[in-house]
Design a protein around this motif. Structure first.
Motif, PDB file in Angstrom:
ATOM      1  N   ASP A  37       0.795  -1.171  -0.025  1.00 50.29           N
ATOM      2  CA  ASP A  37      -0.118  -0.063   0.104  1.00 50.29           C
ATOM      3  C   ASP A  37       0.963   1.313  -0.039  1.00 50.29           C
ATOM      4  O   ASP A  37       1.793   1.378   1.094  1.00 50.29           O
ATOM      5  CB  ASP A  37      -0.825  -0.268   1.145  1.00 50.29           C
ATOM      6  CG  ASP A  37      -1.755   1.058   1.666  1.00 50.29           C
ATOM      7  OD1 ASP A  37      -2.054   1.900   0.704  1.00 50.29           O
ATOM      8  OD2 ASP A  37      -2.679   1.019   2.461  1.00 50.29           O
ATOM      9  N   GLU A  39       0.016   4.262   0.716  1.00 47.79           N
ATOM     10  CA  GLU A  39      -0.161   4.957   1.844  1.00 47.79           C
ATOM     11  C   GLU A  39       0.558   4.660   3.140  1.00 47.79           C
ATOM     12  O   GLU A  39       1.277   5.564   3.918  1.00 47.79           O
ATOM     13  CB  GLU A  39      -1.672   4.859   2.430  1.00 47.79           C
ATOM     14  CG  GLU A  39      -2.810   5.801   1.448  1.00 47.79           C
ATOM     15  CD  GLU A  39      -2.558   7.069   1.451  1.00 47.79           C
ATOM     16  OE1 GLU A  39      -2.484   7.499   2.689  1.00 47.79           O
ATOM     17  OE2 GLU A  39      -2.512   7.586   0.482  1.00 47.79           O
ATOM     18  N   LYS A  43       3.290   6.786   5.291  1.00 46.11           N
ATOM     19  CA  LYS A  43       3.372   6.776   6.631  1.00 46.11           C
ATOM     20  C   LYS A  43       4.797   6.168   7.331  1.00 46.11           C
ATOM     21  O   LYS A  43       5.185   6.943   8.365  1.00 46.11           O
ATOM     22  CB  LYS A  43       2.275   5.888   7.320  1.00 46.11           C
ATOM     23  CG  LYS A  43       0.891   6.522   7.274  1.00 46.11           C
ATOM     24  CD  LYS A  43      -0.252   5.669   7.863  1.00 46.11           C
ATOM     25  CE  LYS A  43      -1.094   5.412   7.203  1.00 46.11           C
ATOM     26  NZ  LYS A  43      -2.049   4.000   7.257  1.00 46.11           N
TER      27      LYS A  43
END
Ligand code: URA
Length: 284
Positions: A37, A39, A43
């Motif tokens: 992912d 995202e 992060k």
């Protein structure tokens, strides 16, 4: 944007950047943490990396390179499936000189009696492939000869990297279980992972039981990438040390599914554990 590609056998552009990852030599670390992912990759970069270099994003791949505890690492999101892992390992190999280490940190389903939110480290991986000939054979005689799903032999991870990952996970997650065993990578989230879809003729009602029985109930996890990583790492002519860990997101026996807040927490803590293992592995 990449320039025109040259060389149909292994396409690179004028800068010698590889066709899918979009990086040239020197733009990827020899120590790679790969996730599905983008995202999650972002992060992890924000939370854990320093001295971050220019982000590279091309054809579904996103690459963040920076330092973790002073060691240069790359966090690469690849999306899902064995072809995306194939691009990462082959094109990554092309742009890195010398030995490499690659850790995958992803999510998976489990076919064992283990709670969602537990962690898994894959000592080895098998491949579960749908066999289209089962449905498209010329006559019934052929049909009875082939099975709808092929289950491969296991391919081993790098033992030292698995040991490091296991230690890091066990010390980071004292209140959670880390299971170590066999992973199965499937060529579909659905049919080849034994999910029943009334809209399709999948012939997979027995598949989970077949996988469990074939490997004496030692297959912990089902996902879609680790086998390709281990297979290519063991076939690479220059050393690639590979290992994989996953968050157990779904339990396929109890039908439980992990809540999103816990998943987000485990993404960061587990990512940190993976980076610790990645910087400790000897690449000389
Ligand atoms: N990823 C998979 O491939 N399967 C699951 O069940 C969960 C995550």
């Amino acid at each position: 944007k990449l320039g025109d590609a040259k060389n149909a056998n292994f396409p690179v552009d004028d800068r010698n950047a590889v066709y899918h990852l979009g990086v040239a030599k020197g733009e990827l670390s020899s120590r790679i943490l790969t996730v599905g992912d983008s995202e999650r990759a972002l992060k992890l970069k924000k939370e854990l990396l320093e001295d971050v270099e220019e982000e590279k994003a091309h054809r579904g791949f996103v690459i963040h390179t920076g330092k973790y505890k002073g060691v240069r690492v790359s966090i690469v999101s690849i999306g899902m499936g064995t072809p995306m892992m194939d691009f990462l390992v082959r094109e990554g190999r092309y742009v890195v000189d010398g030995p490499m280490a690659i850790i995958r940190y992803g999510t998976c389903g489990s076919i064992k009696d283990v709670e969602v939110g537990s962690l898994a480290v894959a000592e080895s991986s098998i491949l579960v492939r749908r066999n289209p000939d089962f449905w498209h054979c010329e006559n019934n005689k052929d049909h009875s000869k082939c099975s709808p799903y092929d289950i491969s032999k296991p391919v081993q991870a790098d033992k030292e990297l698995v040991g490091l990952l296991k230690n890091e996970f066990e010390s980071s997650f004292k209140d959670r279980k880390t299971v170590v065993g066999i992973n199965a990578s499937a060529d579909s989230f659905y049919s080849s992972q034994g999910r029943i879809d009334p809209e399709f003729d999948d012939n997979n009602e027995q598949l989970i039981d077949t996988i469990i029985e074939k490997y004496d109930n030692k297959v912990n996890t089902l996902e879609m990438e680790t086998f390709q990583l281990y297979h290519l790492a063991t076939r690479s002519k220059q050393p690639i040390k590979a290992a994989a860990a996953t968050i157990i997101l779904a339990n396929r026996i109890t039908q439980a599914f992990l809540d999103n807040n816990t998943k987000v927490k485990l993404e960061i803590e587990g990512g940190r554990a993976c980076l610790e293992a990645l910087i400790k592995i000897n690449l000389n």
